[in-house]
Write an enzyme that holds these catalytic residues in place. Structure first.
Site, short mmCIF file in Angstrom:
data_model
loop_
_atom_site.label_atom_id
_atom_site.label_comp_id
_atom_site.label_asym_id
_atom_site.label_seq_id
_atom_site.Cartn_x
_atom_site.Cartn_y
_atom_site.Cartn_z
N LYS A 129 73.49 5.70 -20.52
CA LYS A 129 72.46 4.90 -21.21
C LYS A 129 71.21 4.83 -20.33
O LYS A 129 71.31 4.67 -19.10
CB LYS A 129 73.00 3.50 -21.51
CG LYS A 129 72.06 2.63 -22.34
CD LYS A 129 72.71 1.28 -22.70
CE LYS A 129 71.78 0.42 -23.54
NZ LYS A 129 72.41 -0.86 -23.95
N SER A 162 72.19 -2.30 -28.88
CA SER A 162 71.15 -1.42 -28.36
C SER A 162 71.69 -0.08 -27.85
O SER A 162 70.93 0.86 -27.65
CB SER A 162 70.41 -2.13 -27.22
OG SER A 162 71.29 -2.33 -26.11
N SER A 179 75.77 -5.41 -27.75
CA SER A 179 75.19 -4.06 -27.72
C SER A 179 76.16 -2.94 -27.35
O SER A 179 75.77 -1.77 -27.38
CB SER A 179 74.00 -4.03 -26.76
OG SER A 179 72.91 -4.71 -27.33
#
Length: 493
Positions: free
Chosen positions: A79, A159, A183
């Protein structure tokens, strides 16, 4: 040879050690998959083929000598919130343009020490603020899933949308992610993958771009429960560089997968039956309860009375911490700089151009609730509510409940640029209704695929555990996974 990207981490690990194929071959298979799919899915914002191949060749050398680490040769996506030395790290924000740190986050350093290979950096909501991966400076991620009979693009959740989409589409063997209010768990539920937010303090936050420091926690997204356990074992550690890191040994999480749940007490919180919850979510929850009952678990009804205050309290605490954390991005030392007549105007111009709409909204909310005259009315009160939410869980666990079972999301994935969602931020925030309590209380939570919606889209269940008892989550989730089976999207990209 089988499609190497179809293998789970556990399967690839065993095959690499058996010399069935090399780490370089496995890495090349994933790089080929990314080349073919990323134009359609937009899961990666940066691909690092040279670095990946070099790391894979180093792994092949260690495998040949019998010195393999726990993740030797396993290709992972990272990420964009995790600092990776010399590699694009921008939290998918324009304000961090061209930023390449000179240090490595503790979590990624742990993964590389165990032999993992980095394929690249994954797309995400800007500064991890979002539930649909539509706030990224690099554009939305497209889910590999589509509703039956439809070509409409769907969100992968947020997210950590890039992480979930890449794992579901086999563009990496597993991925790092972060969870501030859901998330990891919400995108995992939307994409038919497994995601675990460990207990606050289990994984170091050092080198992870901060959103809300008292809520943020790193964790993995993987294809199945065993892979999530393998990844968490490598990601977790005690870290003197993070004062909130807890000095506890990291258990062998993989050993808990498949462990019997006979005699475990599983709580069903009545407050999670929210008004307007779709019938298919309610039916999925009942199905999960029956699977655990059939496996020998005792099902008990419990109450978490302050749950209804969790979402509004979260959306005071998180933006308040964000407004403080994001004050450091001013265009002076790194990232975007937009000139002005003086220093103040340069700050204003840089932040106006650098931050996206959702980030600006949260900074303004956070600054407002921390301002003179409103601090006591909003922020202080939200922190008191947080204490009550935590106490609710402590009371339930003190009564002998081992874990809680709840839905993971209030619906399956929705469409990109959904008019209703994008017109009303509160409706978008309601996606976190089942997940924020876990962050507010600092507890571990895991999302596991449990079925498909009427339109053929993945639905997940959430298991919430006692602090630092992730093993019970893996044991419980493996029962649900075995009963429900695994779900993969039909390839269209």
């Amino acid at each position: 040879m089988t499609d190497l990207t179809a293998l789970t981490i556990a399967e690839a690990r065993d095959a690499l050690r058996a010399k069935t194929f090399s780490a370089r071959e496995l890495t090349d298979a994933y790089l080929g998959a990314i080349d073919a799919a990323n134009g359609a899915l937009n899961a990666y914002v940066t691909v690092t083929p040279d670095k990946a191949r070099a790391m894979a060749e180093t792994s092949d050398g260690r495998l040949a000598k019998g010195e393999a680490g726990a993740l030797e040769g396993i290709p992972l996506g990272i990420k964009d919130l995790f600092a990776t030395e010399g590699v694009h790290t921008q939290a998918c924000s324009h304000v961090l343009d061209k930023f390449e740190p000179r240090y490595e986050s503790t979590v990624t350093a742990n993964l590389w020490a165990d032999g993992a290979v980095m394929l690249g950096k994954l797309n995400m909501d800007e500064f991890a603020m979002g539930s649909s991966n539509e706030s990224s400076y690099y554009g939305p991620v497209v889910s590999p899933w589509r509703a039956e009979g439809s070509n409409a693009d769907l969100v992968p959740g947020g997210s950590s949308g890039g992480s979930a989409a890449a794992v579901a589409a086999r563009l990496c063997a597993g991925a790092t992610a972060t969870d501030t209010g859901g998330s990891i768990r919400q995108p995992a539920a939307f994409t038919g993958t497994v995601g675990i937010k460990p207990t606050y303090g289990r994984c170091s936050r050092w080198g992870i771009v901060a959103f809300a420091s008292s809520l943020d926690q790193a964790g993995p997204i993987a294809r199945d429960v065993r892979d999530a356990a393998i990844l968490l074992k490598s990601m977790a550690s005690t870290d003197p560089k993070d004062t909130t890191s807890v000095d506890l040994p990291v258990p062998d999480y993989e050993a808990a997968v498949g462990r019997s749940v006979k005699g475990m007490r599983i709580g069903i919180p009545k407050e999670y039956r929210v008004e307007g919850m779709p019938a298919e979510i309610e039916a999925l929850w009942h199905q999960g309860i029956e699977w655990l009952r059939d496996a020998g678990a005792e099902i008990v009804d419990v109450s978490l009375p302050h749950t209804k205050y969790a979402l509004p309290a979260y959306y005071i605490v998180a933006p308040a911490e964000a407004s403080s954390n994001l004050a450091r991005y001013d265009g002076v030392r790194y990232g975007l700089r937009v000139p002005g007549r003086d220093l103040i105007e340069m700050y204003e111009n840089t932040r106006a151009a650098g931050f996206g709409r959702e980030v600006k909204r949260r900074i303004m909310i956070g600054t407002y609730v921390l301002s003179a005259g409103y601090y006591d009315a909003y922020y202080l009160r939200a922190q008191k509510v947080r204490t009550l939410i935590k106490r609710d869980f402590e009371t339930v666990f003190a009564e002998g409940v081992d874990a809680l079972l709840t839905p993971a999301t209030p619906s399956p994935a929705f469409g990109i640029a959904d008019q209703e969602m994008n017109a009303d931020p509160v409706k978008m925030y309601l996606n976190d209704v089942f997940t924020v309590t876990v962050n507010m209380a600092g507890l571990p939570g895991l999302a596991v695929p449990a079925g498909l919606s009427a339109s053929g889209l993945p639905l997940g269940l959430q298991i919430i555990g006692r602090p630092f008892d992730e093993e019970s989550l893996f044991a419980t989730a493996s029962v649900i996974e075995k009963a429900a089976g695994r779900f993969e999207p039909a390839k269209w990209w």
